[in-house]
Design a protein around this motif. Sequence first.
Motif, PDB file in Angstrom:
ATOM      1  N   LYS A  55       0.757  -1.199  -0.030  1.00 48.59           N
ATOM      2  CA  LYS A  55      -0.057  -0.060  -0.050  1.00 48.59           C
ATOM      3  C   LYS A  55       0.850   1.043   0.114  1.00 48.59           C
ATOM      4  CE  LYS A  55      -2.514   0.595   3.632  1.00 48.59           C
ATOM      5  NZ  LYS A  55      -3.810   0.528   4.480  1.00 48.59           N
ATOM      6  N   SER A 105      -8.308  -0.888   4.848  1.00 50.48           N
ATOM      7  CA  SER A 105      -8.648  -2.223   4.677  1.00 50.48           C
ATOM      8  C   SER A 105     -10.114  -2.513   4.678  1.00 50.48           C
ATOM      9  CB  SER A 105      -8.098  -2.897   6.150  1.00 50.48           C
ATOM     10  OG  SER A 105      -8.480  -4.315   6.067  1.00 50.48           O
ATOM     11  N   ARG A 183      -5.143 -10.029  18.594  1.00 51.00           N
ATOM     12  CA  ARG A 183      -5.471  -8.510  17.974  1.00 51.00           C
ATOM     13  C   ARG A 183      -6.218  -8.850  16.718  1.00 51.00           C
ATOM     14  NH1 ARG A 183      -4.699  -5.689  13.034  1.00 51.00           N
ATOM     15  NH2 ARG A 183      -5.485  -3.626  13.389  1.00 51.00           N
ATOM     16  N   MET A 185      -8.519  -6.680  13.293  1.00 50.67           N
ATOM     17  CA  MET A 185      -9.130  -5.301  12.794  1.00 50.67           C
ATOM     18  C   MET A 185     -10.628  -5.429  13.309  1.00 50.67           C
ATOM     19  SD  MET A 185      -7.754  -5.303   8.983  1.00 50.67           S
ATOM     20  CE  MET A 185      -7.436  -6.988   8.555  1.00 50.67           C
ATOM     21  N   ASN A 223      -1.855 -11.369  10.007  1.00 51.99           N
ATOM     22  CA  ASN A 223      -1.455 -10.232   9.488  1.00 51.99           C
ATOM     23  C   ASN A 223      -0.752 -10.778   7.864  1.00 51.99           C
ATOM     24  OD1 ASN A 223      -1.525  -7.410   8.399  1.00 51.99           O
ATOM     25  ND2 ASN A 223      -1.748  -6.973  10.676  1.00 51.99           N
ATOM     26  N   ASN A 227       3.109  -6.492   6.397  1.00 52.60           N
ATOM     27  CA  ASN A 227       3.093  -5.778   7.762  1.00 52.60           C
ATOM     28  C   ASN A 227       3.738  -6.524   8.740  1.00 52.60           C
ATOM     29  OD1 ASN A 227       1.152  -4.176   6.432  1.00 52.60           O
ATOM     30  ND2 ASN A 227      -0.541  -5.022   7.045  1.00 52.60           N
ATOM     31  N   TYR A 250      -7.467  -3.228   0.142  1.00 56.83           N
ATOM     32  CA  TYR A 250      -7.925  -1.956   0.323  1.00 56.83           C
ATOM     33  C   TYR A 250      -8.927  -1.283  -0.358  1.00 56.83           C
ATOM     34  CZ  TYR A 250      -3.641  -2.680   2.821  1.00 56.83           C
ATOM     35  OH  TYR A 250      -2.552  -3.290   3.691  1.00 56.83           O
TER      36      TYR A 250
HETATM   37  C1  LMR Z   1      -4.529  -4.174   9.890  1.00 54.58           C
HETATM   38  O1  LMR Z   1      -5.149  -3.384  10.779  1.00 54.58           O
HETATM   39  O2  LMR Z   1      -3.887  -5.150  10.461  1.00 54.58           O
HETATM   40  C2  LMR Z   1      -4.124  -3.890   8.394  1.00 54.58           C
HETATM   41  O3  LMR Z   1      -5.285  -3.300   7.953  1.00 54.58           O
HETATM   42  C3  LMR Z   1      -3.209  -2.769   8.052  1.00 54.58           C
HETATM   43  C4  LMR Z   1      -3.117  -2.620   6.702  1.00 54.58           C
HETATM   44  O4  LMR Z   1      -3.500  -1.428   6.310  1.00 54.58           O
HETATM   45  O5  LMR Z   1      -2.812  -3.353   5.778  1.00 54.58           O
END
Ligand code: LMR
Length: 344
Positions: A55, A105, A183, A185, A223, A227, A250
Amino acid sequence: MLASAARLFPVLAALVLGMAGCGKEGAGTAPRSADSRTQPIVIKFPHVTAAATPKGQTADRFKQLAEARFPGRVTVEVYPSAQLMSDSDSLEALAFGEIQMIAVSLSLFDRLTQKFQVFDLPFLFPDLAAVERFQHSPDGQRLLASITDKGIRGLTFWHNGMKQLTGPRPLRVPEDARGLKFRVMESDILQAQIQAVGGSPQKMDFGEVYQALQTGTVDAQENTWSNIFSSKFYEVQPFISESNHGYIGYLVAVNPDFWKGLPEDVRTGLEAALAEATEWGNARAEAVNQEAKQNVVASQRSEIITLNADELARWREVMQPVWKQFEAAIGPDLIAAAQAAGNP
Ligand code: LMR
């Protein structure tokens, strides 16, 4: 549009309406074309990942292409790494015209339409090629404009990649995840997916994840390689299971009033720049993730767990009931279309 955005985002609405009362230009105000000939059109474009991610690189490419087409006329201000705001805040800020562009995302759009949850169904898409076929299909393209009335006009989709599971111990089968705080999203499907494996999901902004893992506020997360590497999760997660169980991509979107108000030649030129950046970025997203994986391997900080077919089948079996739970909300036809893209 402002009224519907105000219902969805009440806190910001209060601020914006206050601003309007002070005689300032209202949020979401389109630039006047006369001004745009003398003053540059500024596109504020915050995002949350590092500049080196798929991204981050694609956003920078768009900036380059857009500014090269309109020297002195268009400025794209890209703010990576959540330095300007979180994803959740950026959805509000876009709807109210405080910023002009986002790449958030797809998982975070469930508050605006449940249709986007199709992208979060575990083990739905086998790889990025399948996702791409779905995104280019009529069903996928219809999603782009599905939340325009909420102040967010989707223009295109960008890929990150497939998700891996990281944790404090080897996660080979779903039972290994039992009792761990994950964790996730801000997505109800992702929450349900973790509950399905016996974990305890905690919704959290991306910018807080490293510290939460480091301090033990959460134990684990899911993830992409890019990331995991660029946000250094591998430094605080000793095990990474290569599960490829879900997708991160995204919605690239603009404020609809801002976009409509642009001079025609600028809008068309920016659309062309975006199309070029998208093709460039999506074609290399997989390679960026693989390179990030190699960097994690080279660091020797995390052990990478390769799952065999039986182990993968166990994750799929335990996670897949989530589909039924969300089928009515997403729409069975949309799920079938996404599935069909995986079996061309
Ligand atoms: C996340 O929050 O883990 C991902 O959406 C971050 C991202 O923008 O890749």
